[in-house]
Write a protein that holds these residues in place. Structure first.
Motif, PDB file in Angstrom:
ATOM      1  N   CYS A 127      12.408   7.591 -12.114  1.00 41.40           N
ATOM      2  CA  CYS A 127      13.486   6.639 -11.820  1.00 41.40           C
ATOM      3  C   CYS A 127      14.846   7.320 -11.852  1.00 41.40           C
ATOM      4  N   TYR A 170       7.549  -1.665 -13.788  1.00 40.67           N
ATOM      5  CA  TYR A 170       8.866  -2.205 -13.426  1.00 40.67           C
ATOM      6  C   TYR A 170       8.815  -3.520 -12.641  1.00 40.67           C
ATOM      7  N   TYR A 219      12.772  -0.600  -5.849  1.00 41.45           N
ATOM      8  CA  TYR A 219      13.582  -0.047  -6.942  1.00 41.45           C
ATOM      9  C   TYR A 219      14.697   0.827  -6.364  1.00 41.45           C
ATOM     10  N   TYR A 257      18.545   0.214  -7.035  1.00 44.56           N
ATOM     11  CA  TYR A 257      19.244   1.033  -8.039  1.00 44.56           C
ATOM     12  C   TYR A 257      19.742   2.392  -7.561  1.00 44.56           C
TER      13      TYR A 257
END
Length: 292
Positions: free
Chosen positions: A243, A275, A282, A286
């Motif tokens: 991540c 998640y 994701y 992000y």
């Protein structure tokens, strides 16, 4: 300490009693005694002085609050060349038969003697509270020895059992604390290694071989400290690293291979489970985008 409770030092190294003897010495002229061994157990509580103790082939500098356990047939001696500083100590001699009788009552009475005999663990350092407590128990025994009160013999047995049980309890808990600290240190070392080697083989077998530790012990340590299996712990660490990398703009396909995932489908399932969204979702949510 009342003067009547003090003994004049005697180089005698044989017991007169068939159960136990206890002495409190306070002197400045201490004759150095040759190395010797006993046919009984000796417990020595150091109070004050500039003294070292030789046990077998090791020499220990004494500190206030040190307790020394000398088993049967272990050669030892105290050394002091200081004729100015007062040398104060308690010495307890306990016969082999007395210890055996107590251990038939409970193994708890023999913990310190077994540790000394099997692991050569001869010295414990008492903290201030424990030191005062143990010292007061010894003073209580000495005071009882110097009376002629009703039930004296039975009370002496009770006081000696209380002293021995308290000392054994202290030693046991000190060793437990040491073991806990050692486990924490080993756990920290293992997890630090995992954090810096996420791209490597982190299987139980690989870690066991690297650290020279039983693989089940490693698995237990991680489970005990994190509540996760080793596999779950490593997966979480790898996903977290992935991540962070994709937020910095790295490609997801490169990242999952870099951090130890064997294939994308396995990475995808683990990622979504952790998640609650797909890797692409994701990234969309992000990943870093510079302002225009």
């Amino acid at each position: 300490m009342k003067r009547k409770l003090q003994s004049i030092f005697d180089t005698r190294q044989k017991m007169k009693s068939d159960s136990f003897e206890i002495y409190y010495y306070s002197d400045t002229r201490f004759p150095n005694v040759e190395k010797h061994a006993h046919s009984f157990y000796e417990i020595y509580l150091f109070e004050e002085g500039k003294v070292s103790l030789e046990i077998e082939d090791k020499k220990y500098e004494m500190k206030t609050g040190d307790v020394i356990i000398v088993p049967l047939k272990i050669f030892h001696r105290a050394l002091s060349e200081d004729t100015v500083t007062v040398y104060r100590r308690f010495v307890v001699w306990i016969s082999e038969s007395n210890v055996a009788d107590l251990m038939r009552r409970s193994e708890s009475y023999g913990y310190i003697f077994k540790k000394a005999e099997k692991e050569k663990e001869y010295i414990y350092h008492l903290d201030t509270l424990s030191h005062n407590s143990i010292k007061n128990k010894l003073i209580g025994i000495l005071e009882e020895l110097h009376t002629e009160r009703f039930g004296k013999e039975e009370q002496l047995k009770n006081l000696m059992r209380d002293f021995l049980l308290s000392l054994n309890r202290f030693a046991y808990h000190e060793n437990e604390k040491t073991m806990i600290n050692e486990r924490i240190s080993v756990y920290q070392t293992i997890t630090d290694y995992i954090s810096t080697h996420l791209e490597d083989d982190l299987s139980l077998d690989a870690l066991s071989e690297y650290f020279y530790l039983n693989k089940y012990y490693i698995a237990h340590l991680v489970q005990e400290n994190t509540g996760l299996s080793l596999h779950q712990y490593i997966t979480k660490k790898r996903l977290s690293a992935c991540c962070e990398a994709v937020r910095d703009g790295q490609l997801i396909g490169d990242v999952c291979a870099q951090y130890g995932f064997q294939n994308y489908s396995g990475f995808y399932r683990a990622f979504k489970k952790e998640y609650g969204m797909s890797p692409s979702a994701y990234i969309e949510k992000y990943s870093y985008r510079p302002k225009e």
